[in-house]
Design a protein around this motif. Structure first.
Motif, PDB file in Angstrom:
ATOM      1  N   LYS A 375       0.830  -1.210   0.000  1.00 33.00           N
ATOM      2  CA  LYS A 375       0.000   0.000   0.000  1.00 33.00           C
ATOM      3  C   LYS A 375       0.860   1.253   0.000  1.00 33.00           C
ATOM      4  N   SER A 379       1.817   4.651  -3.418  1.00 29.41           N
ATOM      5  CA  SER A 379       1.816   6.122  -3.339  1.00 29.41           C
ATOM      6  C   SER A 379       3.116   6.727  -3.849  1.00 29.41           C
ATOM      7  N   GLU A 413      -9.413   0.901  -1.022  1.00 29.86           N
ATOM      8  CA  GLU A 413      -8.788   2.118  -0.505  1.00 29.86           C
ATOM      9  C   GLU A 413      -7.967   2.810  -1.593  1.00 29.86           C
ATOM     10  N   LEU A 414      -7.290   2.032  -2.426  1.00 26.54           N
ATOM     11  CA  LEU A 414      -6.507   2.623  -3.513  1.00 26.54           C
ATOM     12  C   LEU A 414      -7.420   3.270  -4.552  1.00 26.54           C
ATOM     13  N   GLU A 416     -10.205   4.719  -3.944  1.00 24.41           N
ATOM     14  CA  GLU A 416     -10.693   5.973  -3.370  1.00 24.41           C
ATOM     15  C   GLU A 416      -9.705   7.113  -3.518  1.00 24.41           C
ATOM     16  N   THR A 417      -8.444   6.801  -3.819  1.00 27.52           N
ATOM     17  CA  THR A 417      -7.473   7.876  -4.017  1.00 27.52           C
ATOM     18  C   THR A 417      -7.742   8.670  -5.292  1.00 27.52           C
ATOM     19  N   ARG A 418      -8.509   8.084  -6.236  1.00 29.95           N
ATOM     20  CA  ARG A 418      -8.876   8.740  -7.489  1.00 29.95           C
ATOM     21  C   ARG A 418      -7.674   9.042  -8.384  1.00 29.95           C
ATOM     22  N   VAL A 419      -6.541   8.394  -8.136  1.00 30.64           N
ATOM     23  CA  VAL A 419      -5.391   8.531  -9.028  1.00 30.64           C
ATOM     24  C   VAL A 419      -5.649   7.645 -10.239  1.00 30.64           C
TER      25      VAL A 419
END
Length: 769
Positions: A375, A379, A413-414, A416-419
């Motif tokens: 995780k 990032s 969760e990843l 939700e980062t919207r990347v």
């Protein structure tokens, strides 16, 4: 009359100094000659003058002259003979350094005229009192064998090398082993008996040494194990490679080899460590004692972990070898997961290898730590590494069933980062998780559909479309979601088009009342406007299934697929065993057998490729002719009317069917094609065969074979006929006629009219009518 050398210039000055009566000037001139050669200047014209300075007591000057000879012997082979007397004299010099230097230089010159004078000095140096001279002479034998193998066999140099394995000096033993290994590999390509030249009564001397000289017996094995702990790192690598090729007589001998090699794990050189690991991995296969296997596995971990702290280049080589070892024995580093965590300053190629190894080491005990680490990687700024980290999360979910739910939570969760690239890679990974655990995580589908606008890569789009089609019955607005992809169907890539087509057909089979319009649109778009033959063919197949037998369409399109799994190895088991025998070499780094990129023996990669193509070229014409004739006789693979048997109108048609039934291609047909030299003649021969005879009557399928969807009826049925299955669906006709005529695809009504006007004589490529 020979032209005199020029009387000015740098070479003229050097020539004058090389012939000076003062030793200092001669030594300085030789240094200048070597300096000029180093920067690329041609100094071959000074060859006779430099050779005159070989007879000197100054060891430094002698080394420089020898260096000059090694570089220019190929360009001046006639003049090298001038130095033979000095070479032979130096091999009997009281100084062992001079003797070793002379014999080494003579073997490096690679001149045929030197070899005849080399035999006697080499025999003397192989039995020299000084071990430095003996170890140098041992390597010279391998070089001489490469140039003139019959000379080594005639003078017994290989037998002398075998005797040197029992030498008291470990470096002599190591060099003798290395030379014997090279000679053995080179001798594999030599003929057993050399060809006899015409006019010669006695057979020529054999160039292949006795194979028994290369067999390792128990006394020889003991000598190798004794010398292993005392020689240099180069010698240890040579001995370890020999031990890896040795086949133990029994389990006790394998245990003895493993115990004697184990101390090499503490060596500072990475090649020695990997060589020791290779020997133990090979001989562990014969060990049955569980306590010894556990001990060897436990002691193998620390040296491998130490290699991870090496410089990046060495670290990457170690990681590639560790990856290979883990595929054979995953428990070696089961408790060393943290060692492979990526550092901020690791190069990208090292990070990728560490990711792969971490996935291999993943277990129920360390999965939480691993997911937290992955995780964090998601990032980072390196897009490619982030994608691989997200994909590693999916691989862990597929590998460990108990951790699948936690992996899905990390992926959400990843998302939700919207990347953008993180979301797209997560969608691709979740598609694989659905294939592994069908109907298990349906609650995340709305979140995936909400990110539809974030997707712009073909693979991500295709993954989401697959998910929508797979769970179309549980998504209320599935037709609207798929309709967005249908609007841009022409602009999408071929994989997206294929997935869109399949997903909409799935939707139609699951919700026929709501999706009749959209399925007709996608079938029309795929058959009319698409450039890809794959997409068109799949659309025609779906259309044919839907119009003839919806039950068969359901069994084909909605078939239950087996769950996927993560492969335990990246190479085949047989290749894995071969690669483990090549640990610490390029083969273990590339994960490919050595023969695929360097060839065997003295053959390079280009030579291997050329030899592999030779038999293909010989049979290329015959294979091509067989392929052409087989293509003539092949049946239409897209014709689903298996029950429709055409009625041949001539004997030629019967002959064709009988020939196809036998499954063979007549030799006369191939010979007719092969005899033709004119391309037009070949075409006439091909298309005049009995297999191309067109039946006079068109095949007619019984009406019972076309089960029904109203609106999906076949042209052979009355358009007013109604059916019970999928009642109420209208507007979707049979696949169009005249496919592939180059004029576009006509509507079903036009196709029916054209078929009636042609009187049934028009060919249908797909056999649909």
């Amino acid at each position: 009359m020979a032209m005199a050398p020029p009387r000015k210039g740098e070479n003229y000055e050097l020539r004058q100094q090389l012939n000076s009566e003062y030793r200092e000037k001669r030594a300085d001139a030789i240094k200048r000659v070597i300096a000029n050669h180093t920067i690329g200047k041609d100094c071959s014209g000074l060859f006779p003058d430099v050779v005159k300075n070989m007879q000197t007591d100054d060891l430094e000057q002698k080394k420089l002259v020898y260096l000059y000879l090694m570089n220019y012997a190929k360009t001046q082979p006639e003049l090298v003979i001038l130095a033979v007397n000095t070479f032979v004299k130096d091999t009997a010099d009281p100084n062992p350094l001079v003797r070793a230097l002379a014999i080494r230089t003579m073997s490096i010159l690679r001149a045929e005229k030197i070899l005849d004078y080399l035999a006697s000095p080499l025999s003397r140096c192989l039995k020299d009192d000084n071990p430095y001279v003996r170890k140098t002479a041992a390597l010279c034998v391998a070089k001489v064998f490469d140039l003139k193998s019959e000379l080594c066999v005639e003078y017994g140099f290989v037998e002398t090398l075998r005797d040197l394995i029992g030498d008291g000096n470990p470096m002599v033993v190591a060099n003798a082993v290395a030379a014997l290994a090279d000679i053995y590999e080179a001798s594999l390509n030599l003929p057993d008996t050399p060809p006899t030249s015409p006019g010669r009564s006695s057979p020529p001397p054999s160039s292949k040494p006795n194979p028994e000289l290369f067999i390792i017996d128990p006394p020889t094995l003991t000598k190798l194990l004794v010398a292993l702990n005392e020689c240099s790192e180069w010698g240890r690598i040579a001995i370890l490679n020999t031990l890896a090729r040795y086949k133990a007589l029994d389990e006790k001998e394998s245990e003895h080899i493993c115990e004697r090699v184990m101390p090499q794990f503490q060596h500072v050189n990475a090649a020695v460590v990997l060589g020791a690991v290779k020997v133990i991995m090979i001989h562990m296969k014969a060990v049955t004692r569980e306590d010894l296997i556990k001990s060897l596995t436990r002691k193998m971990a620390p040296p491998l972990v130490t290699l991870i702290s090496s410089p990046p280049e060495v670290q990457w080589v170690a990681l590639r070898n560790i990856n290979l070892l883990l595929q054979k024995r995953p428990g070696i580093l089961a408790n060393e997961m943290r060692v492979f965590f990526c550092k901020y300053n690791d190069p990208p190629y090292v990070k990728v290898e560490k990711l792969d190894i971490m996935v291999r080491l993943a277990s129920e005990k360390n999965v939480d730590t691993l997911l937290g680490e992955l995780k964090e990687y998601a990032s980072e700024v390196d897009v490619d590494f982030v994608r691989k980290a997200v994909r590693a999360v999916g691989q862990v979910a597929i590998k460990i069933d108990e951790a699948a739910e936690r992996c899905v939570g990390v992926l959400m969760e990843l998302i939700e980062t919207r990347v953008s690239y993180v979301v797209q890679e997560a969608v691709i990974v979740i598609k694989d998780i659905f294939r592994k655990y069908p109907h298990s995580y349906e609650g995340i589908i709305p979140t995936l559909c909400a990110n539809l606008e974030e997707l712009d890569e073909p693979e991500a789009k295709a993954s989401l479309i697959w998910i929508i089609g797979e769970y179309a019955e549980k998504i209320e607005n599935a037709d609207e979601l798929l309709g967005t992809f249908l609007e841009s169907f022409k602009e999408e890539s071929y994989p997206v088009q294929l997935q869109t087509l399949t997903a909409i057909v799935k939707l139609f089979l699951k919700k026929p009342d709501e999706s009749q319009t959209i399925v007709q649109k996608v079938l029309q778009a795929a058959t009319k406007d698409c450039d890809s033959a794959d997409v068109r063919d799949r659309a025609y197949i779906y259309w044919r299934l839907l119009s003839s037998d919806p039950a068969a369409a359901k069994s084909v399109v909605l078939a239950v697929r087996p769950p996927i799994s993560l492969p335990q190895t990246t190479v085949a088991p047989a290749i894995l065993e071969e690669l483990l025998a090549e640990v610490s070499s390029l083969a273990s780094v590339y994960h490919k057998p050595a023969a695929t990129f360097i060839g065997k023996g003295r053959l390079g990669a280009e030579e291997m490729q050329r030899r592999a193509l030779e038999p293909e070229e010989e049979n290329a014409r015959e294979k091509a002719l067989q392929t052409v004739v087989a293509g003539q006789q092949a049946e239409n693979l897209l014709d689903f009317d298996a029950d429709d048997e055409p009625q041949p109108s001539s004997a030629g048609g019967s002959q064709s069917l009988s020939m196809l039934g036998k499954g063979g291609i007549s030799s006369s047909t191939i010979s007719n094609v092969a005899k033709s030299t004119n391309p037009l003649d070949e075409l006439m021969d091909l298309f005049s065969t009995a297999s191309m005879t067109t039946p006079a009557t068109q095949p007619v399928a019984p009406k019972s074979t076309v089960s029904g969807i109203q609106g999906l009826q076949d042209d052979r049925q009355d358009t007013n006929t109604t059916h019970d299955a999928f009642a109420g669906l209208t507007g979707l006709g049979s696949p169009p006629q005249g496919l592939g005529d180059g004029n576009g695809v006509t509507s079903p009504v036009q196709s029916q009219g054209q078929g009636q006007q042609s009187g049934g004589a028009q060919d249908d490529l797909l056999g649909l009518f």
